[in-house]
Design a protein around this motif. Structure first.
Motif, PDB file in Angstrom:
ATOM      1  N   CYS A 187      28.838  82.897  39.470  1.00 21.27           N
ATOM      2  CA  CYS A 187      29.130  82.109  38.277  1.00 21.27           C
ATOM      3  C   CYS A 187      30.043  82.927  37.362  1.00 21.27           C
ATOM      4  N   TYR A 188      31.190  82.348  37.012  1.00 20.99           N
ATOM      5  CA  TYR A 188      32.138  83.040  36.138  1.00 20.99           C
ATOM      6  C   TYR A 188      32.928  82.005  35.352  1.00 20.99           C
ATOM      7  N   ILE A 189      33.731  82.471  34.407  1.00 21.56           N
ATOM      8  CA  ILE A 189      34.499  81.597  33.520  1.00 21.56           C
ATOM      9  C   ILE A 189      35.990  81.749  33.817  1.00 21.56           C
ATOM     10  N   LEU A 190      36.644  80.640  34.091  1.00 20.07           N
ATOM     11  CA  LEU A 190      38.084  80.580  34.327  1.00 20.07           C
ATOM     12  C   LEU A 190      38.747  80.120  33.034  1.00 20.07           C
ATOM     13  N   THR A 191      39.825  80.783  32.638  1.00 16.95           N
ATOM     14  CA  THR A 191      40.548  80.355  31.444  1.00 16.95           C
ATOM     15  C   THR A 191      41.888  79.772  31.841  1.00 16.95           C
ATOM     16  N   LEU A 192      42.294  78.796  31.120  1.00 21.30           N
ATOM     17  CA  LEU A 192      43.592  78.169  31.362  1.00 21.30           C
ATOM     18  C   LEU A 192      44.507  78.511  30.191  1.00 21.30           C
ATOM     19  N   CYS A 193      44.988  79.757  30.203  1.00 25.34           N
ATOM     20  CA  CYS A 193      45.838  80.252  29.130  1.00 25.34           C
ATOM     21  C   CYS A 193      47.209  80.628  29.696  1.00 25.34           C
ATOM     22  N   PRO A 194      48.248  79.895  29.352  1.00 25.45           N
ATOM     23  CA  PRO A 194      49.579  80.193  29.908  1.00 25.45           C
ATOM     24  C   PRO A 194      50.130  81.541  29.464  1.00 25.45           C
ATOM     25  N   ASN A 195      49.701  82.058  28.326  1.00 23.33           N
ATOM     26  CA  ASN A 195      50.214  83.341  27.859  1.00 23.33           C
ATOM     27  C   ASN A 195      49.559  84.531  28.551  1.00 23.33           C
ATOM     28  N   CYS A 196      48.346  84.352  29.027  1.00 22.72           N
ATOM     29  CA  CYS A 196      47.612  85.464  29.639  1.00 22.72           C
ATOM     30  C   CYS A 196      47.647  85.432  31.168  1.00 22.72           C
ATOM     31  N   ASN A 197      48.185  84.355  31.732  1.00 26.05           N
ATOM     32  CA  ASN A 197      48.341  84.308  33.188  1.00 26.05           C
ATOM     33  C   ASN A 197      49.393  85.307  33.635  1.00 26.05           C
ATOM     34  N   ILE A 198      49.199  85.819  34.831  1.00 28.09           N
ATOM     35  CA  ILE A 198      50.224  86.649  35.464  1.00 28.09           C
ATOM     36  C   ILE A 198      50.537  85.991  36.790  1.00 28.09           C
ATOM     37  N   TYR A 199      51.806  85.725  37.017  1.00 29.85           N
ATOM     38  CA  TYR A 199      52.162  85.123  38.290  1.00 29.85           C
ATOM     39  C   TYR A 199      53.536  85.589  38.755  1.00 29.85           C
TER      40      TYR A 199
END
Length: 142
Positions: free
Chosen positions: A66-78
């Motif tokens: 069990c964990y938390i996924l965030t949908l933050c475009p500024n903190c994503n790395i791709y």
């Protein structure tokens, strides 16, 4: 023996899946990410390093079922080979009925400010135990 800076530079060209298997990644991983993503904040790169090692983005708790996924475009790395959206343990971002926004009534979702960029984003609770299909009676459904 090569100088550390040269080792980090060479490691920055290796695929992340291969890199995380190397013992050198534990020593130089954060610096290698800094070379690959120089425009990202150090705190975000540290969290990405933690996630690659299957640890929480902010603390060193392991990411269990069990964990938390965030949908933050500024903190994503791709890039071509890596896509990381911050993953947190349930202790760092607890999602409970009391914390859910009055605008967000969906179970497991929380709408609040990002810990790093302060933009309003969605936090989503992932529970892999609930997605385990091994325990389903297949004859009943298939």
């Amino acid at each position: 023996m090569l100088p550390d800076e040269l080792v980090k530079y060479i490691l920055s060209f290796i695929n992340v899946e291969t890199l995380k298997k190397l013992e050198l990644f534990k020593k130089y991983g954060k610096d290698v990410l800094q070379i690959r993503f120089p425009d990202k904040k150090r705190s975000i790169l540290h969290g990405t390093y933690q996630n690659i090692q299957q640890l929480c983005f902010t603390c060193e708790n392991p990411l269990n079922n069990c964990y938390i996924l965030t949908l933050c475009p500024n903190c994503n790395i791709y890039s071509k080979e890596i896509y990381n959206t911050p993953l947190f343990c349930t202790e760092c971002v607890p999602i409970s009925h009391e914390l859910r926004s009055k605008y967000c009534k969906i179970k497991g979702l929380l709408l609040k400010e990002c810990n790093f960029c302060e933009k309003r984003i969605i936090f989503y609770r992932i529970d892999t135990k609930m997605n385990n299909f091994e325990n389903i009676d297949k004859n009943k459904y298939f």
